[in-house]
Design an enzyme around this catalytic site. Sequence first.
Site, PDB file in Angstrom:
ATOM      1  N   LYS A 105      42.402  14.717 -10.006  1.00  0.00           N
ATOM      2  CA  LYS A 105      42.620  14.070  -8.716  1.00  0.00           C
ATOM      3  C   LYS A 105      41.959  12.698  -8.776  1.00  0.00           C
ATOM      4  O   LYS A 105      41.035  12.482  -9.563  1.00  0.00           O
ATOM      5  CB  LYS A 105      41.968  14.910  -7.603  1.00  0.00           C
ATOM      6  CG  LYS A 105      42.538  14.700  -6.239  1.00  0.00           C
ATOM      7  CD  LYS A 105      43.692  15.627  -5.917  1.00  0.00           C
ATOM      8  CE  LYS A 105      44.237  15.369  -4.539  1.00  0.00           C
ATOM      9  NZ  LYS A 105      45.328  16.269  -4.179  1.00  0.00           N
ATOM     10  N   VAL A 122      49.659  16.320  11.938  1.00  0.00           N
ATOM     11  CA  VAL A 122      51.120  16.201  11.806  1.00  0.00           C
ATOM     12  C   VAL A 122      51.450  14.882  11.111  1.00  0.00           C
ATOM     13  O   VAL A 122      52.158  14.034  11.632  1.00  0.00           O
ATOM     14  CB  VAL A 122      51.847  16.370  13.167  1.00  0.00           C
ATOM     15  CG1 VAL A 122      51.917  17.829  13.534  1.00  0.00           C
ATOM     16  CG2 VAL A 122      51.169  15.576  14.276  1.00  0.00           C
ATOM     17  N   VAL A 130      53.029  16.055   5.673  1.00  0.00           N
ATOM     18  CA  VAL A 130      53.395  17.466   5.496  1.00  0.00           C
ATOM     19  C   VAL A 130      53.529  18.160   6.850  1.00  0.00           C
ATOM     20  O   VAL A 130      54.512  18.870   7.108  1.00  0.00           O
ATOM     21  CB  VAL A 130      52.344  18.211   4.641  1.00  0.00           C
ATOM     22  CG1 VAL A 130      52.752  19.665   4.457  1.00  0.00           C
ATOM     23  CG2 VAL A 130      52.162  17.545   3.294  1.00  0.00           C
TER      24      VAL A 130
END
Length: 390
Positions: free
Chosen positions: A100, A201, A204
Amino acid sequence: MKPLSTQLGQSTESADPHVGSSIFEVIGETGHEEVVFCHNPDAGLKAIIAIHNTTLGPALGGLRMWPYKSEQEALDDVLRLSRGMTYKAAVAGLNLGGGKSVIIGDPTRDKSEALFRALGRFVDSLNGRYITAEDVGIDVNDMEYVFQETDNVVGVHQVHGGSGDPSPFTAFGTVQGIKASLEYKFGDKEVGKYSYAVQGVGHVGLELVKLLRKEGAKVFVTDINTESVNRCVEELGAEAVGLDDIYEVDADVFCPSALGGIVNLETIPNFKFKIVCGSANNQLADNDCGDELERRGIVYAPDYAVNAGGLMNVSIEFEGYNRERAMRMMRTIYYNVGQIFKIAEREGISTWKAADRVAQERIETIGKIKLPYMGARPHRFPGRNRNERN
Ligand code: NAD
Protein backbone atom coordinates in the site's frame (compact mmCIF):
# COMPACT_ATOMS: atom_id res chain seq x y z
CA MET A 1 -6.64 2.19 16.99
CA LYS A 2 -3.47 1.13 18.77
CA PRO A 3 -0.44 2.52 16.90
CA LEU A 4 1.67 -0.10 15.16
CA SER A 5 4.73 2.11 15.21
CA THR A 6 6.33 3.95 18.09
CA GLN A 7 9.01 6.57 18.54
CA LEU A 8 9.29 7.40 14.86
CA GLY A 9 10.09 11.04 15.60
CA GLN A 10 12.85 10.11 18.05
CA SER A 11 14.32 7.52 15.75
CA THR A 12 14.94 9.83 12.84
CA GLU A 13 16.50 12.58 14.92
CA SER A 14 18.68 10.61 17.27
CA ALA A 15 22.41 10.19 16.72
CA ASP A 16 22.28 6.88 18.57
CA PRO A 17 21.94 4.11 15.97
CA HIS A 18 20.21 1.84 18.47
CA VAL A 19 17.31 4.26 18.97
CA GLY A 20 16.60 3.96 15.24
CA SER A 21 15.92 0.26 15.63
CA SER A 22 12.31 0.88 16.69
CA ILE A 23 11.08 1.03 13.10
CA PHE A 24 12.81 -2.29 12.40
CA GLU A 25 11.26 -3.74 15.54
CA VAL A 26 7.88 -2.61 14.32
CA ILE A 27 8.22 -4.03 10.83
CA GLY A 28 9.77 -7.13 12.33
CA GLU A 29 6.59 -7.61 14.34
CA THR A 30 4.22 -6.84 11.48
CA GLY A 31 6.28 -8.97 9.10
CA HIS A 32 6.88 -6.24 6.50
CA GLU A 33 9.53 -6.87 3.87
CA GLU A 34 10.20 -3.27 2.86
CA VAL A 35 9.09 0.26 3.77
CA VAL A 36 10.09 3.13 1.48
CA PHE A 37 9.92 6.81 2.48
CA CYS A 38 9.51 8.91 -0.67
CA HIS A 39 10.47 12.58 -0.58
CA ASN A 40 10.43 15.09 -3.42
CA PRO A 41 10.24 18.62 -2.00
CA ASP A 42 9.88 20.25 -5.44
CA ALA A 43 6.72 18.25 -6.08
CA GLY A 44 5.58 18.60 -2.45
CA LEU A 45 5.67 14.81 -2.14
CA LYS A 46 5.91 13.07 1.21
CA ALA A 47 4.80 9.49 0.78
CA ILE A 48 5.38 6.05 2.26
CA ILE A 49 5.21 2.79 0.33
CA ALA A 50 4.93 -0.38 2.42
CA ILE A 51 5.50 -3.82 0.95
CA HIS A 52 4.21 -6.35 3.42
CA ASN A 53 4.59 -9.76 1.82
CA THR A 54 5.39 -10.94 -1.70
CA THR A 55 5.20 -14.68 -1.15
CA LEU A 56 2.21 -15.09 -3.46
CA GLY A 57 3.25 -12.47 -6.02
CA PRO A 58 3.98 -8.75 -6.46
CA ALA A 59 2.56 -6.52 -3.73
CA LEU A 60 -0.56 -4.79 -5.01
CA GLY A 61 -2.48 -2.15 -3.11
CA GLY A 62 -3.94 1.29 -3.57
CA LEU A 63 -2.54 4.74 -3.04
CA ARG A 64 -4.27 6.80 -0.34
CA MET A 65 -4.02 10.57 0.02
CA TRP A 66 -5.00 11.92 3.39
CA PRO A 67 -4.15 14.97 5.56
CA TYR A 68 -2.51 12.85 8.27
CA LYS A 69 -1.87 14.76 11.46
CA SER A 70 1.61 13.31 11.77
CA GLU A 71 4.13 11.17 9.92
CA GLN A 72 3.58 8.50 12.53
CA GLU A 73 -0.13 8.41 11.80
CA ALA A 74 0.67 7.96 8.08
CA LEU A 75 3.14 5.18 8.86
CA ASP A 76 0.66 3.37 11.10
CA ASP A 77 -1.96 3.58 8.37
CA VAL A 78 0.25 2.30 5.56
CA LEU A 79 1.61 -0.57 7.67
CA ARG A 80 -1.86 -1.67 8.69
CA LEU A 81 -3.34 -1.28 5.20
CA SER A 82 -0.50 -3.12 3.44
CA ARG A 83 -0.72 -6.06 5.80
CA GLY A 84 -4.48 -6.16 5.11
CA MET A 85 -3.74 -6.37 1.37
CA THR A 86 -1.62 -9.50 1.87
CA TYR A 87 -4.51 -11.19 3.63
CA LYS A 88 -7.04 -9.86 1.13
CA ALA A 89 -5.19 -11.25 -1.88
CA ALA A 90 -4.56 -14.56 -0.11
CA VAL A 91 -8.21 -15.11 0.85
CA ALA A 92 -9.35 -14.00 -2.62
CA GLY A 93 -7.20 -16.75 -4.16
CA LEU A 94 -5.07 -14.25 -6.11
CA ASN A 95 -1.38 -14.66 -6.89
CA LEU A 96 -0.56 -11.28 -5.40
CA GLY A 97 1.18 -10.01 -2.31
CA GLY A 98 0.24 -7.09 -0.09
CA GLY A 99 1.39 -3.49 -0.29
CA LYS A 100 0.00 0.00 0.00
CA SER A 101 1.14 3.60 -0.34
CA VAL A 102 0.07 6.84 1.32
CA ILE A 103 0.66 10.46 0.38
CA ILE A 104 0.58 12.92 3.27
CA GLY A 105 -1.55 15.78 1.94
CA ASP A 106 -5.03 17.15 1.48
CA PRO A 107 -6.66 15.64 -1.63
CA THR A 108 -8.93 18.66 -2.01
CA ARG A 109 -5.96 21.09 -2.10
CA ASP A 110 -2.56 19.51 -2.67
CA LYS A 111 -2.92 17.48 -5.87
CA SER A 112 -0.72 18.25 -8.88
CA GLU A 113 0.74 16.58 -11.94
CA ALA A 114 4.22 16.80 -10.42
CA LEU A 115 3.08 15.18 -7.17
CA PHE A 116 1.67 12.09 -8.88
CA ARG A 117 4.49 11.80 -11.42
CA ALA A 118 7.03 12.00 -8.59
CA LEU A 119 5.17 9.23 -6.78
CA GLY A 120 5.09 7.24 -10.05
CA ARG A 121 8.88 7.41 -10.29
CA PHE A 122 9.26 5.98 -6.79
CA VAL A 123 6.83 3.17 -7.64
CA ASP A 124 8.82 2.48 -10.81
CA SER A 125 12.06 2.29 -8.85
CA LEU A 126 10.68 -0.78 -7.07
CA ASN A 127 10.88 -2.71 -10.32
CA GLY A 128 7.45 -4.31 -10.09
CA ARG A 129 7.64 -5.46 -6.48
CA TYR A 130 4.86 -2.96 -5.75
CA ILE A 131 1.92 -2.15 -8.03
CA THR A 132 -0.31 0.77 -7.15
CA ALA A 133 -4.00 1.65 -7.75
CA GLU A 134 -6.66 4.08 -6.45
CA ASP A 135 -7.68 4.30 -2.81
CA VAL A 136 -9.22 6.97 -0.59
CA GLY A 137 -8.65 10.50 -1.92
CA ILE A 138 -7.38 9.31 -5.33
CA ASP A 139 -9.24 9.04 -8.62
CA VAL A 140 -8.59 7.63 -12.06
CA ASN A 141 -7.33 11.03 -13.35
CA ASP A 142 -4.59 11.10 -10.70
CA MET A 143 -3.58 7.61 -11.77
CA GLU A 144 -3.00 8.82 -15.33
CA TYR A 145 -0.09 10.92 -14.07
CA VAL A 146 1.33 7.98 -12.11
CA PHE A 147 0.94 5.87 -15.26
CA GLN A 148 3.12 8.32 -17.22
CA GLU A 149 6.07 7.32 -15.03
CA THR A 150 5.49 3.62 -14.43
CA ASP A 151 3.75 0.58 -15.86
CA ASN A 152 3.23 -0.71 -12.35
CA VAL A 153 -0.19 0.77 -11.83
CA VAL A 154 -3.62 -0.78 -12.29
CA GLY A 155 -7.07 0.74 -12.29
CA VAL A 156 -5.98 3.08 -15.08
CA HIS A 157 -8.62 4.45 -17.43
CA GLN A 158 -10.28 2.20 -19.99
CA VAL A 159 -8.87 4.34 -22.83
CA HIS A 160 -5.43 3.07 -21.83
CA GLY A 161 -6.61 -0.56 -21.75
CA GLY A 162 -7.12 -0.51 -17.98
CA SER A 163 -10.21 -1.41 -15.95
CA GLY A 164 -10.99 2.09 -14.65
CA ASP A 165 -12.21 2.96 -11.19
CA PRO A 166 -12.41 -0.23 -9.07
CA SER A 167 -15.01 1.22 -6.69
CA PRO A 168 -18.21 -0.08 -8.39
CA PHE A 169 -16.66 -3.55 -8.37
CA THR A 170 -15.77 -3.25 -4.70
CA ALA A 171 -19.41 -2.32 -4.06
CA PHE A 172 -20.65 -5.28 -6.10
CA GLY A 173 -18.30 -7.57 -4.17
CA THR A 174 -19.55 -6.12 -0.89
CA VAL A 175 -23.09 -7.11 -1.87
CA GLN A 176 -21.82 -10.68 -2.39
CA GLY A 177 -20.41 -10.56 1.16
CA ILE A 178 -23.72 -9.18 2.44
CA LYS A 179 -25.59 -12.09 0.79
CA ALA A 180 -23.29 -14.63 2.46
CA SER A 181 -23.80 -12.88 5.83
CA LEU A 182 -27.60 -12.74 5.47
CA GLU A 183 -27.68 -16.41 4.58
CA TYR A 184 -25.54 -17.27 7.61
CA LYS A 185 -27.51 -15.12 10.05
CA PHE A 186 -31.06 -15.34 8.70
CA GLY A 187 -31.03 -18.35 6.37
CA ASP A 188 -31.85 -16.36 3.21
CA LYS A 189 -30.03 -13.90 1.03
CA GLU A 190 -32.79 -11.55 -0.07
CA VAL A 191 -30.94 -8.27 0.12
CA GLY A 192 -34.10 -6.18 -0.34
CA LYS A 193 -35.81 -7.67 2.73
CA TYR A 194 -33.33 -6.13 5.15
CA SER A 195 -32.21 -2.65 6.25
CA TYR A 196 -28.72 -1.13 6.04
CA ALA A 197 -26.70 1.67 7.65
CA VAL A 198 -24.01 2.88 5.25
CA GLN A 199 -21.24 4.99 6.79
CA GLY A 200 -19.48 6.95 4.05
CA VAL A 201 -21.02 7.47 0.62
CA GLY A 202 -17.90 8.16 -1.41
CA HIS A 203 -16.76 6.11 -4.40
CA VAL A 204 -17.70 2.71 -2.98
CA GLY A 205 -20.45 3.72 -0.54
CA LEU A 206 -22.49 5.53 -3.17
CA GLU A 207 -22.36 2.53 -5.53
CA LEU A 208 -23.31 0.28 -2.63
CA VAL A 209 -26.33 2.43 -1.81
CA LYS A 210 -27.38 2.24 -5.49
CA LEU A 211 -27.18 -1.57 -5.47
CA LEU A 212 -29.04 -1.88 -2.16
CA ARG A 213 -31.78 0.52 -3.23
CA LYS A 214 -32.12 -1.32 -6.55
CA GLU A 215 -33.07 -4.39 -4.49
CA GLY A 216 -35.65 -2.26 -2.67
CA ALA A 217 -33.80 -2.20 0.66
CA LYS A 218 -34.23 0.45 3.34
CA VAL A 219 -30.94 2.36 3.54
CA PHE A 220 -29.65 4.90 6.09
CA VAL A 221 -26.62 6.97 5.14
CA THR A 222 -24.15 9.37 6.70
CA ASP A 223 -21.05 11.22 5.49
CA ILE A 224 -19.03 14.28 6.43
CA ASN A 225 -19.70 15.44 2.87
CA THR A 226 -23.28 16.73 2.96
CA GLU A 227 -23.47 16.96 -0.86
CA SER A 228 -22.95 13.20 -1.16
CA VAL A 229 -25.56 12.58 1.53
CA ASN A 230 -28.07 14.84 -0.23
CA ARG A 231 -27.51 12.96 -3.47
CA CYS A 232 -28.30 9.65 -1.76
CA VAL A 233 -31.45 11.12 -0.26
CA GLU A 234 -32.72 12.98 -3.32
CA GLU A 235 -31.68 10.64 -6.12
CA LEU A 236 -31.67 7.25 -4.42
CA GLY A 237 -34.30 7.53 -1.68
CA ALA A 238 -31.97 6.84 1.25
CA GLU A 239 -32.54 8.33 4.72
CA ALA A 240 -29.86 10.65 6.15
CA VAL A 241 -28.65 10.33 9.75
CA GLY A 242 -26.02 12.24 11.77
CA LEU A 243 -22.36 11.23 11.80
CA ASP A 244 -22.49 9.66 15.26
CA ASP A 245 -26.12 8.56 15.01
CA ILE A 246 -25.21 5.94 12.40
CA TYR A 247 -23.96 3.64 15.18
CA GLU A 248 -27.38 3.64 16.84
CA VAL A 249 -29.55 3.18 13.78
CA ASP A 250 -32.05 0.35 13.99
CA ALA A 251 -30.87 -1.46 10.87
CA ASP A 252 -30.02 -5.11 10.23
CA VAL A 253 -26.65 -4.54 8.58
CA PHE A 254 -23.94 -1.97 9.32
CA CYS A 255 -21.88 -1.24 6.20
CA PRO A 256 -18.75 0.76 7.12
CA SER A 257 -17.60 2.40 3.87
CA ALA A 258 -15.45 5.28 5.11
CA LEU A 259 -12.37 4.87 7.25
CA GLY A 260 -11.12 2.19 9.64
CA GLY A 261 -11.28 1.65 13.40
CA ILE A 262 -14.96 2.50 13.71
CA VAL A 263 -15.97 -0.82 15.25
CA ASN A 264 -14.56 -0.17 18.70
CA LEU A 265 -15.44 -0.51 22.36
CA GLU A 266 -17.18 2.88 22.33
CA THR A 267 -19.37 2.24 19.29
CA ILE A 268 -20.22 -1.46 19.75
CA PRO A 269 -22.48 -1.00 22.84
CA ASN A 270 -24.76 1.18 20.65
CA PHE A 271 -25.18 -1.43 17.93
CA LYS A 272 -28.61 -2.86 17.20
CA PHE A 273 -27.15 -4.37 14.01
CA LYS A 274 -27.19 -8.12 13.44
CA ILE A 275 -24.41 -8.01 10.87
CA VAL A 276 -21.33 -5.85 10.18
CA CYS A 277 -20.39 -6.13 6.51
CA GLY A 278 -18.95 -3.24 4.53
CA SER A 279 -16.20 -2.09 2.23
CA ALA A 280 -13.94 -0.12 4.59
CA ASN A 281 -10.50 -1.49 5.39
CA ASN A 282 -9.53 -2.25 9.00
CA GLN A 283 -13.01 -1.81 10.45
CA LEU A 284 -12.14 -3.39 13.81
CA ALA A 285 -10.15 -1.13 16.14
CA ASP A 286 -8.48 -4.37 17.23
CA ASN A 287 -9.20 -8.08 17.23
CA ASP A 288 -10.83 -7.93 20.69
CA CYS A 289 -13.58 -5.88 19.06
CA GLY A 290 -14.19 -8.77 16.66
CA ASP A 291 -14.52 -11.09 19.65
CA GLU A 292 -16.88 -8.62 21.32
CA LEU A 293 -19.15 -8.64 18.25
CA GLU A 294 -19.15 -12.44 18.41
CA ARG A 295 -20.12 -12.38 22.11
CA ARG A 296 -23.05 -10.11 21.27
CA GLY A 297 -24.23 -12.42 18.48
CA ILE A 298 -23.38 -9.86 15.77
CA VAL A 299 -21.98 -11.48 12.64
CA TYR A 300 -18.77 -9.84 11.47
CA ALA A 301 -17.92 -10.46 7.83
CA PRO A 302 -14.13 -9.92 7.73
CA ASP A 303 -13.48 -6.69 5.82
CA TYR A 304 -10.68 -7.86 3.61
CA ALA A 305 -12.67 -10.88 2.42
CA VAL A 306 -15.69 -8.68 1.66
CA ASN A 307 -13.97 -5.75 -0.06
CA ALA A 308 -11.78 -7.75 -2.46
CA GLY A 309 -13.91 -6.91 -5.53
CA GLY A 310 -11.81 -3.95 -6.59
CA LEU A 311 -8.59 -5.92 -6.17
CA MET A 312 -10.00 -8.83 -8.16
CA ASN A 313 -11.08 -6.47 -10.91
CA VAL A 314 -7.72 -4.75 -11.32
CA SER A 315 -5.85 -8.07 -11.07
CA ILE A 316 -7.42 -9.05 -14.39
CA GLU A 317 -5.48 -6.26 -16.10
CA PHE A 318 -2.43 -8.54 -15.93
CA GLU A 319 -3.96 -10.79 -18.58
CA GLY A 320 -5.74 -8.12 -20.58
CA TYR A 321 -8.90 -6.77 -18.97
CA ASN A 322 -12.11 -8.74 -19.42
CA ARG A 323 -15.21 -7.51 -17.60
CA GLU A 324 -17.08 -10.80 -17.80
CA ARG A 325 -14.20 -12.61 -16.10
CA ALA A 326 -14.05 -9.89 -13.46
CA MET A 327 -17.75 -10.23 -12.60
CA ARG A 328 -17.42 -14.00 -12.41
CA MET A 329 -14.46 -13.70 -10.09
CA MET A 330 -16.30 -11.25 -7.86
CA ARG A 331 -19.11 -13.71 -7.23
CA THR A 332 -16.53 -15.93 -5.48
CA ILE A 333 -16.65 -13.45 -2.59
CA TYR A 334 -20.01 -14.97 -1.65
CA TYR A 335 -18.34 -18.38 -1.45
CA ASN A 336 -15.17 -17.10 0.31
CA VAL A 337 -17.11 -15.28 3.05
CA GLY A 338 -19.43 -18.29 3.49
CA GLN A 339 -16.39 -20.56 3.90
CA ILE A 340 -14.97 -18.26 6.59
CA PHE A 341 -18.24 -18.47 8.54
CA LYS A 342 -18.20 -22.27 8.24
CA ILE A 343 -14.62 -22.52 9.50
CA ALA A 344 -15.37 -20.14 12.39
CA GLU A 345 -18.35 -22.26 13.41
CA ARG A 346 -16.56 -25.56 13.00
CA GLU A 347 -13.47 -24.45 14.95
CA GLY A 348 -15.37 -22.38 17.53
CA ILE A 349 -13.38 -19.23 16.70
CA SER A 350 -14.26 -15.64 15.75
CA THR A 351 -14.74 -14.88 12.09
CA TRP A 352 -11.73 -12.51 11.96
CA LYS A 353 -9.56 -15.35 13.21
CA ALA A 354 -11.01 -17.80 10.70
CA ALA A 355 -10.25 -15.36 7.86
CA ASP A 356 -6.67 -14.85 9.08
CA ARG A 357 -6.25 -18.61 9.26
CA VAL A 358 -7.44 -19.08 5.66
CA ALA A 359 -4.99 -16.39 4.49
CA GLN A 360 -2.05 -17.65 6.53
CA GLU A 361 -2.54 -21.25 5.46
CA ARG A 362 -2.61 -20.30 1.77
CA ILE A 363 0.51 -18.13 2.09
CA GLU A 364 2.31 -20.90 3.94
CA THR A 365 1.29 -23.67 1.57
CA ILE A 366 1.95 -21.79 -1.65
CA GLY A 367 5.05 -20.16 -0.13
CA LYS A 368 6.66 -23.59 0.10
CA ILE A 369 6.59 -23.88 -3.68
CA LYS A 370 7.69 -20.28 -4.42
CA LEU A 371 10.39 -17.75 -3.65
CA PRO A 372 9.52 -14.14 -2.64
CA TYR A 373 8.68 -11.97 -5.61
CA MET A 374 11.76 -9.95 -6.53
CA GLY A 375 10.30 -8.14 -9.54
CA ALA A 376 12.78 -9.72 -11.91
CA ARG A 377 10.29 -10.09 -14.74
CA PRO A 378 8.48 -7.02 -16.07
CA HIS A 379 4.69 -7.23 -15.95
CA ARG A 380 2.88 -7.45 -19.23
CA PHE A 381 -0.38 -5.60 -19.60
CA PRO A 382 -1.66 -6.56 -23.05
CA GLY A 383 -3.55 -3.86 -24.92
CA ARG A 384 -2.37 -0.94 -22.82
CA ASN A 385 -0.70 2.22 -24.08
CA ARG A 386 0.72 4.65 -21.60
CA ASN A 387 2.07 7.61 -23.48
CA GLU A 388 -1.13 9.48 -24.12
CA ARG A 389 -3.18 11.39 -21.65
CA ASN A 390 -6.88 11.62 -22.47
P1 NAD B 1 -13.80 7.72 -0.74
O1 NAD B 1 -12.78 8.68 -0.24
O2 NAD B 1 -14.31 7.90 -2.11
O3 NAD B 1 -15.05 7.69 0.24
C1 NAD B 1 -14.94 7.74 1.62
C2 NAD B 1 -16.10 8.56 2.11
O4 NAD B 1 -16.13 8.51 3.53
C3 NAD B 1 -16.02 10.04 1.71
O5 NAD B 1 -17.23 10.43 1.09
C4 NAD B 1 -15.78 10.77 3.02
O6 NAD B 1 -16.37 12.04 3.05
C5 NAD B 1 -16.45 9.82 4.00
N1 NAD B 1 -16.00 9.94 5.39
C6 NAD B 1 -14.75 10.18 5.86
N2 NAD B 1 -14.77 10.22 7.20
C7 NAD B 1 -16.03 10.00 7.58
C8 NAD B 1 -16.69 9.91 8.83
N3 NAD B 1 -16.04 10.07 9.98
N4 NAD B 1 -18.03 9.66 8.85
C9 NAD B 1 -18.71 9.50 7.71
N5 NAD B 1 -18.15 9.58 6.49
C10 NAD B 1 -16.83 9.83 6.43
O7 NAD B 1 -13.18 6.25 -0.53
P2 NAD B 1 -13.68 4.89 -1.16
O8 NAD B 1 -12.83 4.56 -2.33
O9 NAD B 1 -15.17 4.93 -1.31
O10 NAD B 1 -13.29 3.86 -0.01
C11 NAD B 1 -14.10 3.69 1.14
C12 NAD B 1 -13.50 2.59 2.03
O11 NAD B 1 -13.43 1.38 1.29
C13 NAD B 1 -12.05 2.87 2.48
O12 NAD B 1 -11.86 2.31 3.75
C14 NAD B 1 -11.20 2.11 1.46
O13 NAD B 1 -9.94 1.77 1.97
C15 NAD B 1 -12.08 0.90 1.26
N6 NAD B 1 -11.85 0.20 0.00
C16 NAD B 1 -12.03 0.87 -1.17
C17 NAD B 1 -11.85 0.19 -2.37
C18 NAD B 1 -12.09 0.85 -3.70
O14 NAD B 1 -12.25 0.14 -4.71
N7 NAD B 1 -12.18 2.17 -3.76
C19 NAD B 1 -11.47 -1.16 -2.36
C20 NAD B 1 -11.31 -1.80 -1.13
C21 NAD B 1 -11.51 -1.11 0.04
